[in-house]
Design an enzyme around this catalytic site. Structure first.
Site, PDB file in Angstrom:
ATOM      1  CG  HIS A  53      -1.705   1.232   1.419  1.00  0.00           C
ATOM      2  ND1 HIS A  53      -2.744   1.564   0.596  1.00  0.00           N
ATOM      3  CD2 HIS A  53      -1.624   2.247   2.336  1.00  0.00           C
ATOM      4  CE1 HIS A  53      -3.280   2.703   0.977  1.00  0.00           C
ATOM      5  NE2 HIS A  53      -2.623   3.138   2.039  1.00  0.00           N
ATOM      6  CG  PHE A  54       2.901   3.521  -2.376  1.00  0.00           C
ATOM      7  CD1 PHE A  54       3.979   3.699  -1.532  1.00  0.00           C
ATOM      8  CD2 PHE A  54       3.107   2.880  -3.582  1.00  0.00           C
ATOM      9  CE1 PHE A  54       5.238   3.239  -1.874  1.00  0.00           C
ATOM     10  CE2 PHE A  54       4.355   2.423  -3.941  1.00  0.00           C
ATOM     11  CZ  PHE A  54       5.429   2.601  -3.085  1.00  0.00           C
ATOM     12  CB  SER A  55      -0.882   6.649   2.377  1.00  0.00           C
ATOM     13  OG  SER A  55       0.085   6.826   3.406  1.00  0.00           O
ATOM     14  CG  ASP A  87      -8.401   4.301  10.835  1.00  0.00           C
ATOM     15  OD1 ASP A  87      -9.488   4.572  10.302  1.00  0.00           O
ATOM     16  OD2 ASP A  87      -7.332   4.255  10.205  1.00  0.00           O
ATOM     17  N   GLY A  90       1.741   9.519   3.370  1.00  0.00           N
ATOM     18  CA  GLY A  90       2.624   9.450   4.533  1.00  0.00           C
ATOM     19  C   GLY A  90       3.767   8.474   4.378  1.00  0.00           C
ATOM     20  N   GLY A 150       4.924   4.240   2.584  1.00  0.00           N
ATOM     21  CA  GLY A 150       4.477   2.978   2.022  1.00  0.00           C
ATOM     22  C   GLY A 150       4.377   1.891   3.069  1.00  0.00           C
ATOM     23  CE  LYS A 180       1.542   1.129   9.204  1.00  0.00           C
ATOM     24  NZ  LYS A 180       0.371   1.401  10.081  1.00  0.00           N
TER      25      LYS A 180
END
Length: 930
Positions: A233-235, A365, A237, A239, A255
């Site tokens: 996953h990438f965001s 979350d 903030g 990877g 993370k």
């Protein structure tokens, strides 16, 4: 999602730009500082542009400089830039306020665009070098996030990238217009703005930047004790990576957190949250519902947390695979099986959250993508960066919008709210942020779930109690009395839809008339059919509403003076507006708009219906016949010819749609040109047009896949699409029209499978282009080759299904837009599209989408006779035509100005110019590139 969240900041009910709250957003002191007399300032929703007057022009492309700064350093950085650039006459722009900077550096923001506070436009490479050297000293001590698309200069907040200054566009890989730069051969190619630094192959890196590229490449990931295997996953903030520990051989998850990037609503960056997550995992050590902490280290400026790899699938993926209502072959057995699984899974999730609460931790979350389930049945919660100790009684700072607790929920109640949303989500996987707009919707959703699934209504009583606020929601929902589709008479439903649409109008605003998708704030979006005023007015007129004349005036005034970059297409631009104005009785306005379109370089348009030659050609065929203007028919004939020349054969497209490939479907694929060929044939064209229509349809069918339920859907590799715009039913409508002229066993089989998606019981969105309304419109418009008797049980079921998304507004009935985060009134995504779809099924006028009404009887004797007749050009109609030539532009193009800076006209210029890729260009307006 990143394109929608920024438009949720200004209003609770509708997507909107900061607009009325611009003063609040413009809280940098420099946004109100007077500019020198010889300077121009231009404001947009996001940027403040500054350029000197009469100082010559910038090149159309080159090396641009970006300045990055964290929130605490932004004002100081802007002061340095202002004091440096203004005396030297250097063009620059900057973000208008802290809230915009926070938004563009948030976790959900675009990785390629994030981090940029200021953009500076050097006149040449020499000036670029001087600016970098001098600003590097002046900005000493200022920190900011790394701009991933750029090359960092030294160790400070300066970055560089080669790209476009002027607004120029070309067709991208998917056929849509994208920002462009000129390659070494003088051709326009996409100006790629990704999340990694790269130099176009025809550009040489200036020598003064070579040491900085070497420094960038000196940081090596092989220095860490882990081998990367894949990206999970990438965001913005950082990877999340799957890796293997070299020492133990264990597979682990890494993370990553980038400093000053991925901000949450209180300004914490990704590094701060990752350190916090490490502390939370230590507190939860030993729980089987939490991944075990393995390590924490830094590499360069990046921080990495290492945790146990849990080999499971996200609950979201399992839900998509199992959810029965989206399958055409759903039956009672599958409903019962799914209900048992969902209730069992919900119990496991509640137990996992209970264990966290016993350790004094609020997860904060909770949503299906943060829940992993292994093949052995282990359930594990992941992503603890916003988890907090319960004793802090904190609210939510960063969460999935569908499960975001209101501000009045704190501590353990944050998780309890998310668990209540989870109970709904497993049975109605639509974004429950609609509950923030109207919390009483929870009661109606519970009723609908109990009606659709073998689950007692009482199973939702506790969830309803958690979601509702008795003090804020004392009255019953208007949905208990409003006329709902499938329950009330059509005239009552129609009037309720009219009330909501008209109540939302803002004729006093210049930027939009009716609220809709955020796309209405992009080029031409305020006036077009898809997202702007034209589509809403079309739906109102077609369903018998009293259209306010001042609303038609609003549309005509803005369309006849189009902004720079306004597209020419049918659904995204001026051709569609011309069609609607003609429908509203504004014949001359429609002809004037058609003339504007024909004076642009329309031959460069793509082929599709939404923005290309297919839509333009259909509009001109219609206007030419309706007005008797032969020039319009001649231009339409030329467009038919161009489409026939360019469409290619059935195998000239890849088997996947979208991504790096051209898209399939009615709006963006080959079905649009096929529809144009069919209309031209029906108006007396040769049978060769049927051949080209067949080729085009086979291109779209090539990009379809057979789903497990026997339906044929457009294949995007990672998902399949049944919708009107680029899915099954859009293609099916054109196939059905083709079959009314010529038998084809392959198409007949395909049509049966394409139409099977209409038997699905649930669609996540309600809109016309990508939701349930499009399914209704397709069924009503004749998705089947042979008409069926009414009432069609599929049609009636789909109409009743609109209750899932119905919402009260303005004393009437409204529907949520794409992403379901706000209401929408537009044609493509919102209430007016639902209105037209329902009218196409229920109203005696049977209105349809433009050009999807019943086909005309061909003026030729028969297809067989046509086939043996002397051939004409592929697009030739039943009269002699002379291909139309675009009119000479009013004035020549001027030297380029900054693409993302103001477009400044020379003195005395006026009128329209030829746009670079089938868009309007205007010399009389100051307008930034978006």
């Amino acid at each position: 999602m990143d394109q929608y969240e920024p438009y949720c900041l200004a209003d609770l009910f509708f997507y909107d730009k900061l607009g009325e709250k611009q003063n609040e957003a413009s809280d940098f002191s420099f946004s109100t500082r007077p500019v020198p007399e010889n300077w121009i300032r231009h404001e947009s929703d996001v940027w403040m542009y500054h350029a000197p007057r009469g100082e010559g022009t910038l090149p159309s492309q080159g090396w641009k400089i970006h300045v990055s700064a964290r929130l605490d350093d932004a004002e100081r950085a802007l002061g340095v830039i202002w004091d440096y650039c203004v005396p030297r006459g250097i063009v620059f722009k900057y973000l208008r306020g802290r809230s915009v900077l926070l938004m563009r550096n948030s976790k959900a923001a675009s990785r390629g665009a994030s981090g940029k506070l200021v953009t500076i436009y050097p006149r040449d490479e020499n000036e670029c070098e001087v600016i970098l050297k001098e600003l590097d000293e002046l900005l000493d001590g200022i920190e900011g996030p790394y701009i991933l698309s750029d090359l960092r200069y030294a160790d400070g907040p300066l970055f560089v990238r080669y790209g476009g200054f002027a607004e120029r566009r070309c067709a991208g890989k998917d056929g849509e217009l994208v920002p462009a730069i000129e390659n070494g051969d003088g051709e326009l190619v996409p100006d790629v703005r990704g999340a990694t630094f790269s130099v176009p192959e025809w550009v040489t890196l200036p020598p003064f930047l070579e040491p900085h590229l070497e420094a960038r490449n000196s940081v090596r990931v092989d220095e860490m004790p882990y081998d990367f295997e894949s990206v999970l996953h990438f965001s913005n903030g950082g990877g999340v990576y799957l890796a293997r520990d070299r020492a133990t051989g264990e597979r682990v998850v890494l993370k990553e957190a980038r400093p000053h990037a991925g901000l949450d609503v209180i300004g914490r960056d990704a590094v701060t949250r990752l350190r916090h997550e490490r502390d939370i995992l230590e507190r939860l050590s030993g729980l089987d519902v939490v991944p075990a902490l393995r390590d924490y280290f830094t590499l360069g400026e990046h921080h990495f947390l290492v945790e146990e790899f849990v080999d499971g699938n996200p609950l979201q993926r399992q839900l998509v695979q199992r959810y029965p209502l989206t399958k055409a072959d759903c039956d009672d057995a599958r409903l019962a099986e799914y209900t048992e699984w969902a209730l069992g899974m919900l119990g496991k999730v509640e137990d996992a959250v209970r264990q966290l609460h016993e350790r004094g931790v609020v997860f904060g979350d909770l949503h299906p993508n943060n829940i992993l389930v292994t093949s052995s049945g282990r359930l594990c919660l992941i992503d603890f960066e916003v988890a907090v100790p319960a004793e802090e009684q904190a609210g939510t700072t960063l969460a999935n919008p569908a499960f975001l607790a209101p501000r009045d929920r704190r501590g353990l109640d944050v998780d309890r709210y998310a668990l209540a949303c989870m109970r709904y989500y497993l049975f109605a996987p639509q974004t429950t942020i609609t509950l923030l707009m109207h919390r009483r919707k929870a009661e109606q959703l519970a009723d609908l779930i109990a009606e659709a699934f073998p689950v007692p209504r009482a199973a939702f009583d506790d969830a309803v109690a958690v979601l509702l606020d008795p003090e804020a929601d004392p009255e019953p929902s208007p949905l208990t009395t409003l006329p709902l589709p499938g329950r009330a008479p059509w005239p009552d439903v129609r009037d309720a839809l009219h009330r909501a649409i008209l109540a939302s109008a803002t004729p006093g605003r210049d930027d939009r008339l009716y609220p809709g998708d955020p796309a209405q704030f992009r080029d031409g979006g305020a006036v077009n059919i898809a997202h702007g005023a034209a589509g809403v007015l079309y739906a109102l007129a077609e369903t018998g509403a009293d259209v306010p004349p001042e609303h038609v005036d609003w549309l005509a005034a803005r369309a006849l003076s189009p902004d720079v970059g306004t597209p020419l297409g049918f659904y995204d631009g001026l051709h569609g507006v011309a069609h609607v104005l003609h429908r509203l009785g504004r014949r001359q306005d429609a002809l004037d708009l058609a003339d504007i379109c024909l004076r642009e370089k329309w031959d460069r348009l793509s082929l599709n219906l939404c923005s290309g030659l297919a839509g333009a050609g259909l509009n001109l065929l219609h206007l030419g016949a309706a007005t008797g203007e032969s020039a319009l028919t001649d231009a339409a004939s030329r467009m038919v010819e161009l489409c026939a020349e360019r469409i290619g054969g059935p195998e000239d497209v890849p088997e996947l749609s979208g991504g790096d490939h051209p898209r399939a479907g009615l709006m963006h694929g080959s079905s649009g040109p096929a529809l144009l060929f069919l209309h031209a044939y029906e108006r007396g064209g040769p049978a060769t047009l049927l051949d080209r229509a067949a080729d085009a349809l086979r291109q779209d069918l090539r990009r379809c896949m057979l789903a497990e339920d026997g339906s044929l859907q457009v294949n995007q590799g990672w998902r399949s699409l049944p919708y009107l715009d680029e899915g099954s039913v859009g293609i099916g409508l054109v196939v059905a029209r083709y079959l009314r002229h010529r038998r084809d066993e392959e198409f007949e089989r395909a049509l049966t499978r394409l139409a099977r998606v209409t038997e699905s019981g649930y669609f996540v969105q309600s809109g016309l282009f990508a939701g349930r309304a499009g399914i209704i419109a397709a069924l009503a418009a004749g998705l089947h080759a042979r008409p069926e008797t009414h009432p069609d049980p599929r049609l009636d079921a789909q109409i009743r299904g609109l209750r899932w998304h119905a919402m009260p507004y303005g004393g009437g009935l409204a529907f949520t837009g794409d992403q379901l985060m706000r209401l929408s009134m537009d044609f493509a995504t919102g209430t007016s599209g639902v209105l037209l779809a329902l009218a196409s099924a229920l109203d005696e006028r049977r209105p349809t989408l433009p050009f999807l009404d019943a086909p005309a009887v061909p003026e030729t004797p028969s297809a067989a006779e046509n086939a043996s007749a002397p051939e004409t050009a592929p697009g030739g109609l039943d009269h002699t035509t002379t291909p139309a030539t675009p009119a000479t532009p009013a004035t020549p193009a001027t030297p380029a100005t900054p693409a993302d800076g103001p477009s400044v006209a020379p003195a005395g210029s006026s009128g329209l110019i030829v746009g670079p890729s089938g868009r309007v260009g205007s010399l009389a307006k100051d307008s930034p590139h978006t």
